[in-house]
Write a protein that holds these residues in place. Structure first.
Motif, PDB file in Angstrom:
ATOM      1  N   ALA A  25       0.565  -1.282   0.579  1.00  0.00           N
ATOM      2  CA  ALA A  25      -0.180  -0.094   0.090  1.00  0.00           C
ATOM      3  C   ALA A  25       0.774   1.138   0.150  1.00  0.00           C
ATOM      4  O   ALA A  25       1.847   1.158   0.191  1.00  0.00           O
ATOM      5  CB  ALA A  25      -0.962  -0.008   1.306  1.00  0.00           C
ATOM      6  N   PRO A  26       0.419   2.184  -0.779  1.00  0.00           N
ATOM      7  CA  PRO A  26       1.008   3.542  -0.570  1.00  0.00           C
ATOM      8  C   PRO A  26       1.465   4.399   0.152  1.00  0.00           C
ATOM      9  O   PRO A  26      -0.207   4.002   1.365  1.00  0.00           O
ATOM     10  CB  PRO A  26       0.863   4.574  -1.772  1.00  0.00           C
ATOM     11  CG  PRO A  26      -0.705   3.841  -2.558  1.00  0.00           C
ATOM     12  CD  PRO A  26      -0.364   2.596  -1.142  1.00  0.00           C
ATOM     13  N   LEU A  27       2.608   4.499   0.754  1.00  0.00           N
ATOM     14  CA  LEU A  27       1.778   5.950   2.090  1.00  0.00           C
ATOM     15  C   LEU A  27       1.448   7.080   1.610  1.00  0.00           C
ATOM     16  O   LEU A  27       1.682   7.775   1.200  1.00  0.00           O
ATOM     17  CB  LEU A  27       3.271   5.896   2.482  1.00  0.00           C
ATOM     18  CG  LEU A  27       4.458   6.592   3.914  1.00  0.00           C
ATOM     19  CD1 LEU A  27       2.918   5.694   5.071  1.00  0.00           C
ATOM     20  CD2 LEU A  27       5.484   6.678   4.095  1.00  0.00           C
ATOM     21  N   ASP A  28       0.308   7.480   2.615  1.00  0.00           N
ATOM     22  CA  ASP A  28       0.067   9.109   2.728  1.00  0.00           C
ATOM     23  C   ASP A  28       0.513   9.367   2.616  1.00  0.00           C
ATOM     24  O   ASP A  28       1.474   9.868   3.604  1.00  0.00           O
ATOM     25  CB  ASP A  28      -1.642   8.706   3.610  1.00  0.00           C
ATOM     26  CG  ASP A  28      -2.248  10.713   3.772  1.00  0.00           C
ATOM     27  OD1 ASP A  28      -2.647  10.046   2.909  1.00  0.00           O
ATOM     28  OD2 ASP A  28      -2.271  10.963   4.149  1.00  0.00           O
ATOM     29  N   ALA A  29       0.745  10.620   2.016  1.00  0.00           N
ATOM     30  CA  ALA A  29       1.397  12.243   1.830  1.00  0.00           C
ATOM     31  C   ALA A  29       1.613  12.900   2.737  1.00  0.00           C
ATOM     32  O   ALA A  29       2.243  13.607   3.551  1.00  0.00           O
ATOM     33  CB  ALA A  29       0.571  13.033   0.864  1.00  0.00           C
ATOM     34  N   GLY A  30       0.482  13.139   3.774  1.00  0.00           N
ATOM     35  CA  GLY A  30       0.250  13.431   5.799  1.00  0.00           C
ATOM     36  C   GLY A  30       1.219  12.793   6.764  1.00  0.00           C
ATOM     37  O   GLY A  30       0.850  12.984   7.587  1.00  0.00           O
ATOM     38  N   ALA A  31       0.874  10.918   6.145  1.00  0.00           N
ATOM     39  CA  ALA A  31       2.111  10.137   6.917  1.00  0.00           C
ATOM     40  C   ALA A  31       2.569  10.933   7.662  1.00  0.00           C
ATOM     41  O   ALA A  31       3.606  11.465   7.489  1.00  0.00           O
ATOM     42  CB  ALA A  31       1.816   8.523   6.362  1.00  0.00           C
ATOM     43  N   PRO A  32       3.047  10.748   9.145  1.00  0.00           N
ATOM     44  CA  PRO A  32       4.648  11.549   9.994  1.00  0.00           C
ATOM     45  C   PRO A  32       5.341   9.975  10.191  1.00  0.00           C
ATOM     46  O   PRO A  32       5.118   9.548   9.152  1.00  0.00           O
ATOM     47  CB  PRO A  32       3.463  11.422  11.729  1.00  0.00           C
ATOM     48  CG  PRO A  32       2.704  10.478  11.864  1.00  0.00           C
ATOM     49  CD  PRO A  32       1.625  10.029   9.460  1.00  0.00           C
ATOM     50  N   LEU A  33       6.834  10.615   9.538  1.00  0.00           N
ATOM     51  CA  LEU A  33       8.081  10.197   9.473  1.00  0.00           C
ATOM     52  C   LEU A  33       9.189   9.996   9.862  1.00  0.00           C
ATOM     53  O   LEU A  33       8.859  11.853  10.061  1.00  0.00           O
ATOM     54  CB  LEU A  33       8.602  10.438   7.662  1.00  0.00           C
ATOM     55  CG  LEU A  33       7.468  10.188   6.628  1.00  0.00           C
ATOM     56  CD1 LEU A  33       7.765  10.687   5.289  1.00  0.00           C
ATOM     57  CD2 LEU A  33       6.905   8.905   6.671  1.00  0.00           C
ATOM     58  N   ALA A  34       8.834   9.388  10.559  1.00  0.00           N
ATOM     59  CA  ALA A  34      10.408   9.814  11.858  1.00  0.00           C
ATOM     60  C   ALA A  34      11.753   9.796  11.278  1.00  0.00           C
ATOM     61  O   ALA A  34      12.396   8.852  11.395  1.00  0.00           O
ATOM     62  CB  ALA A  34      10.473   8.711  13.027  1.00  0.00           C
ATOM     63  N   LEU A  35      12.418  10.665  11.170  1.00  0.00           N
ATOM     64  CA  LEU A  35      13.802  10.767  11.237  1.00  0.00           C
ATOM     65  C   LEU A  35      14.892  10.914  12.423  1.00  0.00           C
ATOM     66  O   LEU A  35      14.518  12.336  13.058  1.00  0.00           O
ATOM     67  CB  LEU A  35      13.775  12.031  10.139  1.00  0.00           C
ATOM     68  CG  LEU A  35      12.293  12.060   8.733  1.00  0.00           C
ATOM     69  CD1 LEU A  35      12.485  13.855   8.361  1.00  0.00           C
ATOM     70  CD2 LEU A  35      12.690  11.251   8.349  1.00  0.00           C
ATOM     71  N   TYR A  44       9.417  12.343  -1.570  1.00  0.00           N
ATOM     72  CA  TYR A  44       8.849  13.262  -1.807  1.00  0.00           C
ATOM     73  C   TYR A  44       7.421  12.898  -1.653  1.00  0.00           C
ATOM     74  O   TYR A  44       7.348  12.607  -3.312  1.00  0.00           O
ATOM     75  CB  TYR A  44       8.615  14.516  -2.283  1.00  0.00           C
ATOM     76  CG  TYR A  44       8.246  15.582  -2.337  1.00  0.00           C
ATOM     77  CD1 TYR A  44       7.567  16.502  -0.925  1.00  0.00           C
ATOM     78  CD2 TYR A  44       7.690  15.923  -2.617  1.00  0.00           C
ATOM     79  CE1 TYR A  44       7.679  17.732  -0.972  1.00  0.00           C
ATOM     80  CE2 TYR A  44       6.747  18.163  -2.767  1.00  0.00           C
ATOM     81  CZ  TYR A  44       6.398  17.804  -1.788  1.00  0.00           C
ATOM     82  OH  TYR A  44       5.340  19.189  -1.388  1.00  0.00           O
ATOM     83  N   LEU A  45       6.310  12.480  -0.605  1.00  0.00           N
ATOM     84  CA  LEU A  45       4.949  12.051  -1.441  1.00  0.00           C
ATOM     85  C   LEU A  45       4.344  12.490  -1.604  1.00  0.00           C
ATOM     86  O   LEU A  45       3.171  12.582  -2.384  1.00  0.00           O
ATOM     87  CB  LEU A  45       4.723  11.426   0.188  1.00  0.00           C
ATOM     88  CG  LEU A  45       5.702  10.943   0.790  1.00  0.00           C
ATOM     89  CD1 LEU A  45       4.641  10.192   1.940  1.00  0.00           C
ATOM     90  CD2 LEU A  45       5.930   9.103  -0.900  1.00  0.00           C
ATOM     91  N   VAL A 104       5.657  16.103   8.746  1.00  0.00           N
ATOM     92  CA  VAL A 104       4.644  15.800   8.030  1.00  0.00           C
ATOM     93  C   VAL A 104       4.562  16.462   7.039  1.00  0.00           C
ATOM     94  O   VAL A 104       4.651  18.035   7.354  1.00  0.00           O
ATOM     95  CB  VAL A 104       3.576  16.267   9.706  1.00  0.00           C
ATOM     96  CG1 VAL A 104       2.166  16.037   8.684  1.00  0.00           C
ATOM     97  CG2 VAL A 104       3.423  15.219  10.285  1.00  0.00           C
ATOM     98  N   TYR A 105       4.517  16.603   5.944  1.00  0.00           N
ATOM     99  CA  TYR A 105       3.959  17.140   5.212  1.00  0.00           C
ATOM    100  C   TYR A 105       3.126  17.808   4.735  1.00  0.00           C
ATOM    101  O   TYR A 105       2.221  17.451   5.057  1.00  0.00           O
ATOM    102  CB  TYR A 105       3.895  16.646   3.782  1.00  0.00           C
ATOM    103  CG  TYR A 105       5.704  16.103   3.414  1.00  0.00           C
ATOM    104  CD1 TYR A 105       6.822  16.729   3.286  1.00  0.00           C
ATOM    105  CD2 TYR A 105       5.818  13.812   3.582  1.00  0.00           C
ATOM    106  CE1 TYR A 105       8.060  15.951   2.327  1.00  0.00           C
ATOM    107  CE2 TYR A 105       6.930  14.217   2.452  1.00  0.00           C
ATOM    108  CZ  TYR A 105       8.312  14.856   2.442  1.00  0.00           C
ATOM    109  OH  TYR A 105       9.759  14.600   1.736  1.00  0.00           O
ATOM    110  N   GLY A 109      -3.034  22.441  -1.995  1.00  0.00           N
ATOM    111  CA  GLY A 109      -3.864  23.338  -2.283  1.00  0.00           C
ATOM    112  C   GLY A 109      -5.092  22.264  -1.430  1.00  0.00           C
ATOM    113  O   GLY A 109      -5.662  23.373  -0.847  1.00  0.00           O
ATOM    114  N   GLY A 110      -6.544  21.787  -3.084  1.00  0.00           N
ATOM    115  CA  GLY A 110      -7.224  21.018  -1.859  1.00  0.00           C
ATOM    116  C   GLY A 110      -7.472  20.019  -2.086  1.00  0.00           C
ATOM    117  O   GLY A 110      -8.417  19.032  -1.304  1.00  0.00           O
ATOM    118  N   GLU A 111      -6.434  19.547  -0.281  1.00  0.00           N
ATOM    119  CA  GLU A 111      -6.224  18.032  -0.464  1.00  0.00           C
ATOM    120  C   GLU A 111      -6.844  18.513   1.074  1.00  0.00           C
ATOM    121  O   GLU A 111      -6.767  19.353   1.646  1.00  0.00           O
ATOM    122  CB  GLU A 111      -4.775  17.192  -0.385  1.00  0.00           C
ATOM    123  CG  GLU A 111      -4.253  17.090  -1.978  1.00  0.00           C
ATOM    124  CD  GLU A 111      -3.244  16.473  -1.851  1.00  0.00           C
ATOM    125  OE1 GLU A 111      -2.690  15.911  -0.483  1.00  0.00           O
ATOM    126  OE2 GLU A 111      -2.414  16.616  -2.858  1.00  0.00           O
TER     127      GLU A 111
END
Length: 111
Positions: A25-35, A44-45, A104-105, A109-111
């Protein structure tokens, strides 16, 4: 390297032409990424390009350098020296984290 981590970018060197197929499954663009601190490869998602500082606002103060194919961005440098101006959908970047933080990216605009 024994597994791939969602949201991370990888360089793949092929010795001959091949087709790469991703499963899962693709990772949601708004998913938190621990760095963690140190150099991190990051994908860049979001589906829209965003100015580097805006795209990485959630980790402001936790990184000091971003490298991409189009150049480099250092948040504390004179803006005239930054050659990377935006993060592009589907591209990968190297980010030097000065301390651990969660990215968190921001939405497009409309997402």
């Amino acid at each position: 390297l024994t597994s791939l981590t969602p949201g991370r970018a990888y360089l793949i060197r092929l010795s001959e032409a091949a087709e790469l197929v991703w499963h899962g499954a693709p990772l949601d663009a708004g998913a938190p990424l621990a760095l963690p601190a140190g150099w991190q490869w990051l994908g860049y998602l979001p589906t829209c390009a965003q100015e580097v500082g805006a795209a990485l606002a959630s980790i402001a103060g936790a990184y000091d350098l971003v490298l991409g194919e189009a150049g480099a961005y250092a948040p504390l440098a004179d803006p005239a020296h930054n050659t990377l101006h935006e993060l592009a959908p589907g591209a990968g970047y190297m980010i030097r984290m000065t301390r651990a933080a969660t990215l968190v990216y921001p939405p497009c605009g409309g997402e």
